[in-house]
Design an enzyme around this catalytic site. Structure first.
Site, PDB file in Angstrom:
ATOM      1  N   LEU A 310      -5.577   0.970   4.123  1.00  0.00           N
ATOM      2  CA  LEU A 310      -4.402   1.690   4.615  1.00  0.00           C
ATOM      3  C   LEU A 310      -3.249   0.748   4.875  1.00  0.00           C
ATOM      4  CD1 LEU A 310      -5.981   4.248   7.124  1.00  0.00           C
ATOM      5  CD2 LEU A 310      -5.501   4.520   4.703  1.00  0.00           C
ATOM      6  N   VAL A 314       0.679   0.665   3.218  1.00  0.00           N
ATOM      7  CA  VAL A 314       1.911   0.915   3.970  1.00  0.00           C
ATOM      8  C   VAL A 314       2.639  -0.360   4.375  1.00  0.00           C
ATOM      9  CG1 VAL A 314       0.992   3.069   4.888  1.00  0.00           C
ATOM     10  CG2 VAL A 314       0.752   0.978   6.227  1.00  0.00           C
ATOM     11  N   LYS A 359       3.782  15.298  11.697  1.00  0.00           N
ATOM     12  CA  LYS A 359       3.000  15.938  10.634  1.00  0.00           C
ATOM     13  C   LYS A 359       1.641  15.257  10.524  1.00  0.00           C
ATOM     14  CE  LYS A 359       3.306  17.003   5.675  1.00  0.00           C
ATOM     15  NZ  LYS A 359       4.144  16.847   4.454  1.00  0.00           N
ATOM     16  N   ASP A 450       8.793  21.735  -4.347  1.00  0.00           N
ATOM     17  CA  ASP A 450       8.410  22.806  -3.413  1.00  0.00           C
ATOM     18  C   ASP A 450       9.622  23.283  -2.611  1.00  0.00           C
ATOM     19  OD1 ASP A 450       6.588  24.590  -2.382  1.00  0.00           O
ATOM     20  OD2 ASP A 450       5.834  23.239  -0.829  1.00  0.00           O
TER      21      ASP A 450
END
Length: 619
Positions: A310, A314, A359, A450
């Site tokens: 991870l 990032v 989120k 979207d």
């Protein structure tokens, strides 16, 4: 050598005097007052400058417009070509009368969002980056909650670029122009192809250096552009005397000394950046280690592997975004309690007195993070930071909190207040501006994939921001077998063949325009598609019949207002064009922005002919 230092000192003194002169004028200029609510499309005259603004892409980013929107009116055939210092440009602006406060009333300006960078001040950005098209006192007035002496890197500031809308049909535009020391009214009038009296009527008889004035024109001037950037002429080969060689040696020594100093500065900046990055990595890793100890070391081996993976994904984001600790987010959302849920997996949380939208997602955020690093625009929801939780294999993206929720809730859910036509038009233009940015300003281009009313958020001023880049794709004209999206908004070519292009966003935007006009959902309870219904309903050549059908199809909340039917038909025409079955025949986003701006201009031009006429009152 003594002469050289004297000349250098005089140059520095001259520069300081020039800056002080500009400051004195700026302190007395907080902007231009206005009345009403009119919005118009206009232009600012801008000069390319080194080192940061010698290409249309960087200037477009500064003003939140595309390269093509600058190159076309500026008579530039190749938008990718480098510019030369002081090259003249015409930059499009959306000008409006904005309420400020009780002291200043309303001021006329184009609302430009700017992200603070290292060493930025209100004065430096307004004077040198925006070429004095705004002033630092005006920036302070428009941003009353910000402290000019305490700005944070990454902070968003509104820079009000001065502009005006014509109050007479004699002129098409009032071009914002900054007066130069060599200017006079006659030279300005000659350059723009207008008359001196019109400039005097608009600005008075006296011009002050570096003040913004407004030049009335019926048509844009044809700017004369250099064919290529001029190259320095080679020095003629001559036989040098001993004295000349001495001067050359001295000059070379000074030059080498300056170059050496610059190399030392660049090296220091690089070292500082590396140290800062390592510190951030260390802080994140320390937080994770502390959390592992607290949890008792459960699943240690698996967790360490995931942590490395991870962090590798990032690491490029560490110097751009704030890294939150998982404990911060848990506390901010009361343990991700249902009471803090906004919609889907997005929670409202308060950290250090500031509200965020958090989120929560399984670890699939790398692509979204990669795209969000590339975008920065006032009509896109801003990413503030992120958090990784290897224990649960979760990633959390922390966004700015947009106060008024989604466009979907305003159109389709019960609310005491409804959106009037003016606000709906403004929302449509905001969405189009956001799409224009990701379609034309990013390299490679970003396709959102979207676009829908629930992914459009409205801030405290009811301005729209595009959210949720979870499905976004960097690059276009690709083919995919994995079809994702929301039924009712998906473009036919994507659904049938998996073709990914910016034109699929145009199609979805057309559906959103139909929602704004009709108040209907993209797909009803019986599965009927709104866009198919619209194409069938308005497939008529008779304008009177089209107006009659539009009145029946229109959102009843809009019918209570008074406005021009031309505006409504203009937006409907754009929507139908966006829904063309052939993607190549759908309009470009630049054409859409222009058409919607024209519809906004005519929205409240009222005549007395009745609903079925070309320009009429809708009640």
């Amino acid at each position: 050598m003594r002469v050289l230092w004297v000349l250098l000192l005089l140059g520095l003194l001259g520069s300081c005097c020039k800056c002080n002169g500009q400051t004195a004028r700026q302190e007395n200029n907080t902007g231009f007052t206005c009345t009403g609510t009119r919005t118009c499309s206009t232009y600012a005259f801008y000069r390319a400058s080194s080192p940061d603004f010698l290409e249309l892409a960087s200037i477009g980013d500064l003003f939140e417009v595309s390269r093509l929107m600058i190159s076309s009116p500026s008579n530039i055939s190749n938008p990718s070509a480098p510019l030369v210092p002081d090259q003249p440009l015409l930059v499009p602006l959306t000008c409006s009368c904005n309420p400020v406060n009780a002291t200043y009333g309303s001021l006329s300006y184009a609302n430009i969002s700017y992200t603070i960078k290292p060493n930025d001040t209100f004065f430096i950005v307004s004077t040198f980056k925006f070429n004095n098209l705004t002033t630092y006192p005006s920036v302070e007035v428009v941003n009353p909650t910000l402290v000019a002496t305490n700005l944070s890197i990454g902070q968003t500031v509104i820079f009000p670029v001065f502009c005006k809308c014509p109050n007479t049909s004699n002129y098409t535009y009032l071009i914002s122009y900054v007066v130069q020391p060599s200017d006079n009214i006659s030279s300005i009038a000659s350059f723009f192809g207008t008359d001196q009296q019109s400039i005097i009527n608009q600005n008075g008889n006296t011009l002050h250096d570096y003040d913004t004035i407004f030049v009335p024109v019926r048509r844009l001037p044809a700017l004369s552009q250099p064919a290529i950037a001029p190259a320095p002429a080679p020095a003629p080969a001559t036989v040098s005397s001993g004295k000349d060689r001495t001067g050359t040696v001295i000059g070379l020594g000074i030059g080498l000394g300056v170059v050496g100093l610059l190399l030392i500065l660049v090296g220091a900046v690089w070292v500082y950046r590396e140290v800062l990055m390592k510190d951030k990595l260390r802080v994140v890793r320390d937080e994770e280690e502390q959390r592992k100890v607290y949890l008792g070391g459960k699943g240690k081996g698996k967790e360490e592997k995931m942590d490395v993976k991870l962090m590798a994904n990032v690491s490029d984001c560490l110097d751009k975004y704030r890294v939150f600790g998982i404990e911060e987010l848990v506390e901010a959302t009361d343990g991700f309690h249902q009471s803090c849920l906004i919609q889907g997996s997005v929670y409202r949380g308060e950290i250090d007195g500031e509200v965020f939208a958090i989120k929560k997602m399984k670890w699939n955020a790398y692509e979204e993070l990669k795209i969000l690093q590339k975008v920065n625009h006032g009509n896109l929801v801003k990413l503030e930071g992120f958090c990784i939780d290897p224990e649960e294999a979760n990633c959390y993206l922390v966004y700015e909190y947009v106060e008024n929720g989604s466009l979907y809730s305003w159109l389709h859910e019960d609310k005491n207040e409804k959106l009037n036509w003016k606000k709906r038009l403004r929302v449509a233009i905001d969405i189009a501006n956001g799409l224009q940015y990701i379609h034309e300003h990013t390299r490679p281009r970003v396709v959102h994939k979207d676009i829908k009313s629930s992914n459009i958020l409205l801030d405290s001023n009811m301005r729209a921001k595009i959210a949720n880049f979870g499905l976004a794709k960097s690059g276009m004209n690709a083919i995919t077998m994995h079809i994702v999206g929301t039924q009712g908004y998906i473009a036919p070519e994507y659904l049938a063949d998996g073709v990914v292009s910016t034109k699929m966003d145009i199609f979805s935007f057309g559906v959103v325009l139909l929602e704004l006009i009709s108040g209907k959902e993209a797909i009803d309870e019986e599965g009927n598609l709104l866009w198919a219904s619209a194409i069938k309903t308005f497939d008529v050549d008779n304008e009177r019949e089209k107006s009659r059908r539009l009145k029946e199809w229109l959102d009843k909340d809009i019918l209570r207002e008074t406005f021009s039917i031309d505006s409504l038909i203009g937006v409907l025409t754009v929507a139908i064009a966006c829904l063309h079955k052939d993607p190549s025949k759908r309009p470009s986003i630049m054409d859409i922005v222009y058409a919607l701006s024209k519809s906004e201009d005519m929205a409240f031009e009222i005549s007395d002919d009745g609903f079925g006429s070309p320009r009429v009152v809708a009640r």
